[in-house]
Design a protein around this motif. Sequence first.
Motif, mmCIF file in Angstrom:
data_model
loop_
_atom_site.group_PDB
_atom_site.id
_atom_site.type_symbol
_atom_site.label_atom_id
_atom_site.label_comp_id
_atom_site.label_asym_id
_atom_site.label_seq_id
_atom_site.Cartn_x
_atom_site.Cartn_y
_atom_site.Cartn_z
ATOM 1 N N ALA A 60 1.066 -1.173 0.107
ATOM 2 C CA ALA A 60 -0.032 0.009 -0.193
ATOM 3 C C ALA A 60 1.045 1.144 -0.216
ATOM 4 N N THR A 61 1.457 1.752 -1.368
ATOM 5 C CA THR A 61 2.426 2.770 -1.414
ATOM 6 C C THR A 61 1.736 4.026 -1.457
ATOM 7 N N THR A 62 0.313 4.271 -1.493
ATOM 8 C CA THR A 62 -0.112 5.368 -1.678
ATOM 9 C C THR A 62 -0.638 6.092 -0.401
ATOM 10 N N ALA A 63 -0.261 7.207 -0.328
ATOM 11 C CA ALA A 63 -0.560 7.955 0.993
ATOM 12 C C ALA A 63 -1.744 8.262 1.364
ATOM 13 N N LEU A 64 -2.353 8.033 2.445
ATOM 14 C CA LEU A 64 -3.760 8.361 2.810
ATOM 15 C C LEU A 64 -4.067 9.818 2.698
ATOM 16 N N THR A 69 -11.496 7.814 3.555
ATOM 17 C CA THR A 69 -11.335 6.167 4.044
ATOM 18 C C THR A 69 -10.687 5.646 2.377
ATOM 19 N N PRO A 70 -9.713 5.013 2.555
ATOM 20 C CA PRO A 70 -9.159 4.443 1.349
ATOM 21 C C PRO A 70 -10.046 3.265 0.842
ATOM 22 N N THR A 71 -9.768 2.788 -0.581
ATOM 23 C CA THR A 71 -10.765 1.948 -1.124
ATOM 24 C C THR A 71 -10.723 0.524 -0.454
ATOM 25 N N GLY A 72 -9.506 0.097 -0.036
ATOM 26 C CA GLY A 72 -9.228 -1.087 0.692
ATOM 27 C C GLY A 72 -8.912 -2.259 -0.430
ATOM 28 N N SER A 73 -8.580 -3.240 0.153
ATOM 29 C CA SER A 73 -8.325 -4.415 -0.840
ATOM 30 C C SER A 73 -9.095 -5.516 -0.779
ATOM 31 N N SER A 74 -9.079 -6.308 -1.613
ATOM 32 C CA SER A 74 -9.910 -7.725 -1.247
ATOM 33 C C SER A 74 -8.942 -8.795 -1.254
ATOM 34 N N MET A 75 -9.385 -9.767 -0.601
ATOM 35 C CA MET A 75 -8.474 -11.017 -0.229
ATOM 36 C C MET A 75 -8.785 -11.980 -1.461
#
Length: 321
Positions: A60-64, A69-75
């Motif tokens: 997760a290299t994009t600064a907050l 709230t960031p998009t989040g990731s899916s497993m």
Amino acid sequence: MSTTTRTQIPAEVNNFYSRTLLMRAVPLFLHTKYGQVRDIPQNSGTSTIKFRRYGNLSAATTALTEGVTPTGSSMSVTDITATVAQYGDFVTYSDVVSYESKDAILTEFAEVLGDQAGDTLDQLARDVLAAGTTVTYVGQSDRVSVSSTDLITATEVRKAVRTLKLAKARRITRMVAASTGIATEPVSQAYVGICSPNTTYDLQDETGWVPVEKYSSSMGIMEGEVGKIGDVRFIETPNAKVFSGAGASSIDVHATIILGAEAYGVSRISGAALKNIVKPLGSGGSTDPLDQRGTTGWKGTFVAKILNDDFMVRLEHAVTA
């Protein structure tokens, strides 16, 4: 032969024979020692095990952004299934043989059957591992081209380690305990190479080879371990995979399998992984009217399954004649 229920041997004696068989079998389970062990409970209504593999998340290299709230990731989830099967064999003994000493004979038979059981399940696991898709043919592009001069080298071992590291394969830190064949015990972290005595013969001449007798006292030695090159600790077994007559000029091609953690899994049915079954003289009913025959055998449940091909590398090569 009769399958009539045991009538003469007490349960505690039968358990002794099973322990004897297991003690002989466990050291031969070399190809099963470095995988996940996930047993299936008895009476669970299935003989299929599901191994679940979770993929890594990208960094997760994009600064907050403040207050956003960031998009989040899916497993990423991959389910890998394998179905446990039964294996076994038995021998018949006569009343004349049993006259010598029933317990001594049955104990000796349990030891021999234990060797057979261990050898059988080890070869089953080996053949699964030898079918992995990450493979290097030393000096060649395919198996049929491997010639008598294409010997394994320390350089090829280091290249295999590089492949594992680039795939983010972790080093092995635990192995199935030699005392039980079930529980695990810690080992010094390393990748594990499974090789034949013929391969060991060639590796011993390689620069960087360290034999077990020169290990530091903190290293500890695994069952069958003979030495190391860099990050790879080598385990020697006569059961290492050989593709007979598969190379150039019909030479044998030897497989050295280098494993990272979580590369494969094994499963059994809990409580029915491996046992000795004795049918004594007199248990056969009308099929053995003169009480002349008894049997002793083994039965086990087993399956091995590759969980991640990227976490194992198979080097195929020739050996010195």
